[in-house]
Design a protein around this motif. Sequence first.
Motif, PDB file in Angstrom:
ATOM      1  N   TRP A  15       0.823  -1.212   0.000  1.00  0.00           N
ATOM      2  CA  TRP A  15       0.000   0.000   0.000  1.00  0.00           C
ATOM      3  C   TRP A  15       0.858   1.263   0.000  1.00  0.00           C
ATOM      4  O   TRP A  15       0.694   2.157  -0.839  1.00  0.00           O
ATOM      5  N   VAL A  16       1.813   1.302   0.936  1.00  0.00           N
ATOM      6  CA  VAL A  16       2.654   2.496   1.075  1.00  0.00           C
ATOM      7  C   VAL A  16       3.494   2.714  -0.187  1.00  0.00           C
ATOM      8  O   VAL A  16       3.625   3.833  -0.672  1.00  0.00           O
ATOM      9  N   ILE A  33     -15.315   2.267  -0.069  1.00  0.00           N
ATOM     10  CA  ILE A  33     -14.419   2.069  -1.215  1.00  0.00           C
ATOM     11  C   ILE A  33     -13.372   1.018  -0.896  1.00  0.00           C
ATOM     12  O   ILE A  33     -13.117   0.112  -1.687  1.00  0.00           O
ATOM     13  N   LEU A  34     -12.790   1.118   0.297  1.00  0.00           N
ATOM     14  CA  LEU A  34     -11.766   0.177   0.715  1.00  0.00           C
ATOM     15  C   LEU A  34     -12.306  -1.248   0.705  1.00  0.00           C
ATOM     16  O   LEU A  34     -11.677  -2.172   0.196  1.00  0.00           O
ATOM     17  N   LEU A  55     -11.436  -1.827  -3.366  1.00  0.00           N
ATOM     18  CA  LEU A  55     -10.008  -2.143  -3.333  1.00  0.00           C
ATOM     19  C   LEU A  55      -9.738  -3.561  -2.841  1.00  0.00           C
ATOM     20  O   LEU A  55      -8.983  -4.321  -3.445  1.00  0.00           O
ATOM     21  N   GLU A  66     -12.271   4.704  -8.269  1.00  0.00           N
ATOM     22  CA  GLU A  66     -12.493   5.250  -6.939  1.00  0.00           C
ATOM     23  C   GLU A  66     -13.242   6.572  -7.017  1.00  0.00           C
ATOM     24  O   GLU A  66     -14.135   6.845  -6.216  1.00  0.00           O
ATOM     25  N   GLU A  67     -12.880   7.393  -8.010  1.00  0.00           N
ATOM     26  CA  GLU A  67     -13.553   8.687  -8.158  1.00  0.00           C
ATOM     27  C   GLU A  67     -15.031   8.492  -8.434  1.00  0.00           C
ATOM     28  O   GLU A  67     -15.880   9.170  -7.854  1.00  0.00           O
ATOM     29  N   ILE A  92      -5.067  -0.579 -10.337  1.00  0.00           N
ATOM     30  CA  ILE A  92      -6.406  -0.051 -10.056  1.00  0.00           C
ATOM     31  C   ILE A  92      -6.483   1.410 -10.505  1.00  0.00           C
ATOM     32  O   ILE A  92      -5.689   2.246 -10.081  1.00  0.00           O
ATOM     33  N   GLU A  93      -7.417   1.700 -11.373  1.00  0.00           N
ATOM     34  CA  GLU A  93      -7.516   3.050 -11.935  1.00  0.00           C
ATOM     35  C   GLU A  93      -8.135   4.003 -10.922  1.00  0.00           C
ATOM     36  O   GLU A  93      -9.121   3.666 -10.269  1.00  0.00           O
ATOM     37  N   PRO A  94      -7.566   5.214 -10.817  1.00  0.00           N
ATOM     38  CA  PRO A  94      -8.150   6.205  -9.896  1.00  0.00           C
ATOM     39  C   PRO A  94      -9.605   6.504 -10.256  1.00  0.00           C
ATOM     40  O   PRO A  94     -10.408   6.829  -9.389  1.00  0.00           O
ATOM     41  N   ARG A 149       0.809   3.738  -3.143  1.00  0.00           N
ATOM     42  CA  ARG A 149      -0.093   4.878  -3.047  1.00  0.00           C
ATOM     43  C   ARG A 149       0.578   6.196  -2.695  1.00  0.00           C
ATOM     44  O   ARG A 149       0.000   7.243  -2.896  1.00  0.00           O
ATOM     45  N   TYR A 150       1.769   6.163  -2.128  1.00  0.00           N
ATOM     46  CA  TYR A 150       2.379   7.422  -1.701  1.00  0.00           C
ATOM     47  C   TYR A 150       3.703   7.670  -2.419  1.00  0.00           C
ATOM     48  O   TYR A 150       4.471   6.745  -2.669  1.00  0.00           O
TER      49      TYR A 150
END
Lengths: 276, 251
Positions: free
Chosen positions: B56-57, B157-158, B162, B144-145, B139-141, B60-61
């Motif tokens: 995840w880290v 969403i999670l 996801l 989620e949007e 996974i496409e943003p 995503r970041y």
Amino acid sequence: MRPDMPGRPARVGDGPVARRVLIGLACLLTLAFLVAPIALIFTQALAAGPEGYLRAITDGDTLHAIVLTLTTAAIVVLINMLFGLAAAWALSRFRGPALLLVVIELPYSISPIVGGVMYLLLYGNQGLFGPWLAAHDIRLMFTPAAIILVTLFITSPFVARELLPLMQAQGIDEEEAALSLGAGFWRTMTDVTLPNVKWALLYGAILCTARSIGEFGGVSVVSGNVRGQTNTLPLQIELLYNDYNATGAFAAATTLTLLALATIGAKMLLERRRTA
Amino acid sequence: MLLPLLALALKATSLSWAAYWTIISSPRALSSYRVTLTGALIATVWNAIYGLLMAWVLVRYAFSGRRLLDALMDLPMALPTAVAGIALTTLFAPKGWFGHLLSPLGIKVAYTQLGIGIAMAFTSAPFVVRTVQPVLEEIEPEIEEAARTLGAGSLTILWRILWPAIFPAFLAGCALSFARSLGEFGAVIFIAGNLPLKTEITALLTLIRLEEFDYPAATAIASVLLIAAFLMLALTNAVQLYSLRHGEHSR
């Protein structure tokens, strides 16, 4: 709660608190779980000062083990590159039985100890070929040859599994074109097939090198652990450690650790190249 | 490749069924299975959590040092297991960096089942990270949007988007991690203490029987490890097949 920015809604976990907590936790855990062991190896090795470290690393048996390990790795990697290339080529060009794929992957999932036992049962005194080998006065077990054989078995999937997906994706069009333009088999191999897969081949070879240098379980079954003769570096580390010679063990371990770090560095560079 | 396998099978079948059964169901062997399985379970649970967090880290970041952290994930694969073994044992020994912090709390790691689990966790650490990472990246943003514009909260969403997407890969990573832990030897024997009936793993018992020149017993126990490896191989293949199919459905 983070105010909605215009245009782009926030993704899950994008909030500043979640972000900081998760990154912090990840760094902390990795530091304790993966980095601390590495740091410990170097501090322990240097605990007796630089002279103590030098003395430990230039110990005759340790030096011999380093040489044996590196020679083994060099031979094993070379053979595995050829084998992996041949296996991946054959599997991607001809439709082999699916079982062949499983067999090639097998050494990946069985315990190295079991691999060692298999070879002992095959070539040992009481093994299948034992009587034949004894009759021809060939001793295989507990020699460097046995170490090479077992390491070969355990590391055999590494090159093939890097190459196979790539060769399957590339197909045979380019090779066919080369052949139809009059290039011979070897010419096609060296000018078309090999350049197409060189990075994957190198990548597989790097993984294979790391694995053969560190091989422990399988080798400890067939090596006989004779100091200064059939002791590879990981086995020498075990001996020193069990002799309560911590400095010696950790000094020898630093060489393997540096090799591991170099492997990771090489892998990073290659990955950047492949994506570039 | 098949020849060594054949040699093991021949040797194992040369034993009578009763003799084979006596060897593989002896108390010492049974206890070694328990120790190995428990260790592998501890390792897999730890790696499931750690692996998810790291994947995840890393995906995503964006932060400085991310590349380094990413490269570090391969360290357990590159580091020889014997080296990992002596380093972990020294870390967790009563006077070690971690051991002296844990022993006042009454937590013993070196020479216990927990230590075996930690050694197995170290050597199998990359699997969950490396299987979940690519799936999470894909996974496409927009998905989620879209969910957010439809009014879904972060937790929804999670949980509904996801998690189902990464679950098959996560499962495959856990299976690989478990399989690797079952066969692990080098890292474990240093930290285990290797007391028969208490902290002796199956791979070590095989080696001990060999050193006693008790080849039939060594072969029988090795065959158990081999069968376990085959079962895990079948299981991981099944999971991967499932994850492939699942991936196609969601696309």
